[in-house]
Design a protein around this motif. Structure first.
Motif, mmCIF file in Angstrom:
data_model
loop_
_atom_site.group_PDB
_atom_site.id
_atom_site.type_symbol
_atom_site.label_atom_id
_atom_site.label_comp_id
_atom_site.label_asym_id
_atom_site.label_seq_id
_atom_site.Cartn_x
_atom_site.Cartn_y
_atom_site.Cartn_z
ATOM 1 N N LEU A 177 33.489 -15.516 41.458
ATOM 2 C CA LEU A 177 34.331 -14.369 41.102
ATOM 3 C C LEU A 177 35.200 -13.967 42.284
ATOM 4 N N ARG A 178 34.638 -13.972 43.484
ATOM 5 C CA ARG A 178 35.407 -13.633 44.682
ATOM 6 C C ARG A 178 36.593 -14.595 44.840
ATOM 7 N N GLU A 179 36.362 -15.889 44.626
ATOM 8 C CA GLU A 179 37.442 -16.884 44.698
ATOM 9 C C GLU A 179 38.528 -16.584 43.666
ATOM 10 N N ARG A 180 38.108 -16.231 42.446
ATOM 11 C CA ARG A 180 39.077 -15.918 41.385
ATOM 12 C C ARG A 180 39.889 -14.672 41.742
ATOM 13 N N LEU A 181 39.242 -13.681 42.312
ATOM 14 C CA LEU A 181 39.962 -12.464 42.709
ATOM 15 C C LEU A 181 41.000 -12.773 43.785
ATOM 16 N N THR A 239 41.022 -6.200 30.154
ATOM 17 C CA THR A 239 42.065 -7.198 30.419
ATOM 18 C C THR A 239 41.805 -7.932 31.730
ATOM 19 N N VAL A 240 41.460 -7.187 32.780
ATOM 20 C CA VAL A 240 41.194 -7.820 34.081
ATOM 21 C C VAL A 240 39.936 -8.687 33.990
ATOM 22 N N ALA A 241 38.929 -8.225 33.258
ATOM 23 C CA ALA A 241 37.716 -9.035 33.084
ATOM 24 C C ALA A 241 38.061 -10.374 32.431
ATOM 25 N N LYS A 242 38.908 -10.353 31.419
ATOM 26 C CA LYS A 242 39.339 -11.601 30.758
ATOM 27 C C LYS A 242 40.058 -12.508 31.753
ATOM 28 N N ARG A 243 40.945 -11.922 32.577
ATOM 29 C CA ARG A 243 41.689 -12.719 33.562
ATOM 30 C C ARG A 243 40.751 -13.364 34.574
#
Length: 183
Positions: A21-25, A145-149
């Motif tokens: 998740l950190r990488e995705r952020l 929306t951010v959770a989906k992204r």
């Protein structure tokens, strides 16, 4: 992150791989608010007055700060938990605890976590490491929306609070400590 109407809008996911998740952020150019911080949370009540009606009074300490939070009963809008939330910073957690003790309130639950916060598009993303696993919370008007992204399915969101999650955990792990704390 509360909205102007003092409503918390949150969606939470269990069993999260925090490094992924950190990488995705980072890919999404989210802003890291600060380093991971230890949180200690005490839930106060007086003869089940608050908890029995779905309300919570919480005193939280994290990195030298202390905050007192009231949360009203929860409702679900789509996949998002919505509840009134009012929060103030207090100068001394010990004095706040003593004040509430004098009013007949006592600590009824305690939980701890390590929390790392990020911001993206007005949404706060919390990466939580707890004694019962890793979670991600998305809070704000665009939380779903951010959770989906970030690759999460809002239909698989966890609706229980950390308190309820730990109550259920204790049923399956009776030898666990009575409070959700790191050993």
């Amino acid at each position: 992150m509360r909205s102007k109407d003092n409503l918390e809008r949150e969606i939470k996911f269990p069993r999260v791989e925090l490094d992924k998740l950190r990488e995705r952020l980072i890919e999404l150019e989210a802003e890291r608010v600060g380093p991971s911080a230890f949180e200690d949370n005490w839930i106060l009540d007086r003869e089940q007055e608050l908890i029995s009606s779905g309300r919570i009074l919480r005193l939280r300490t994290d990195g030298g700060r202390a905050r007192l939070t009231f949360k009203g009963p929860m409702r679900i809008e789509g996949n998002v938990k919505v509840r009134e939330e009012r929060e103030i910073e207090v100068q001394s957690a010990e004095e706040a605890m003593a004040l509430f003790g004098n009013l007949g309130f006592a600590v009824v639950r305690r939980y701890q976590k390590m929390r790392e916060e990020w911001q993206l598009g007005g949404v706060t993303i919390a990466l939580d490491h707890t004694p019962i696993g890793d979670f991600a919370e998305f809070e704000g008007d665009g939380a779903e929306t951010v959770a989906k992204r970030c690759g999460f399915d809002p239909g698989k969101a966890e609706r229980r609070s950390y308190l309820r999650l730990y109550e259920d955990y204790l049923k399956q792990h009776p030898d666990a400590p009575p409070e959700m704390v790191f050993r």
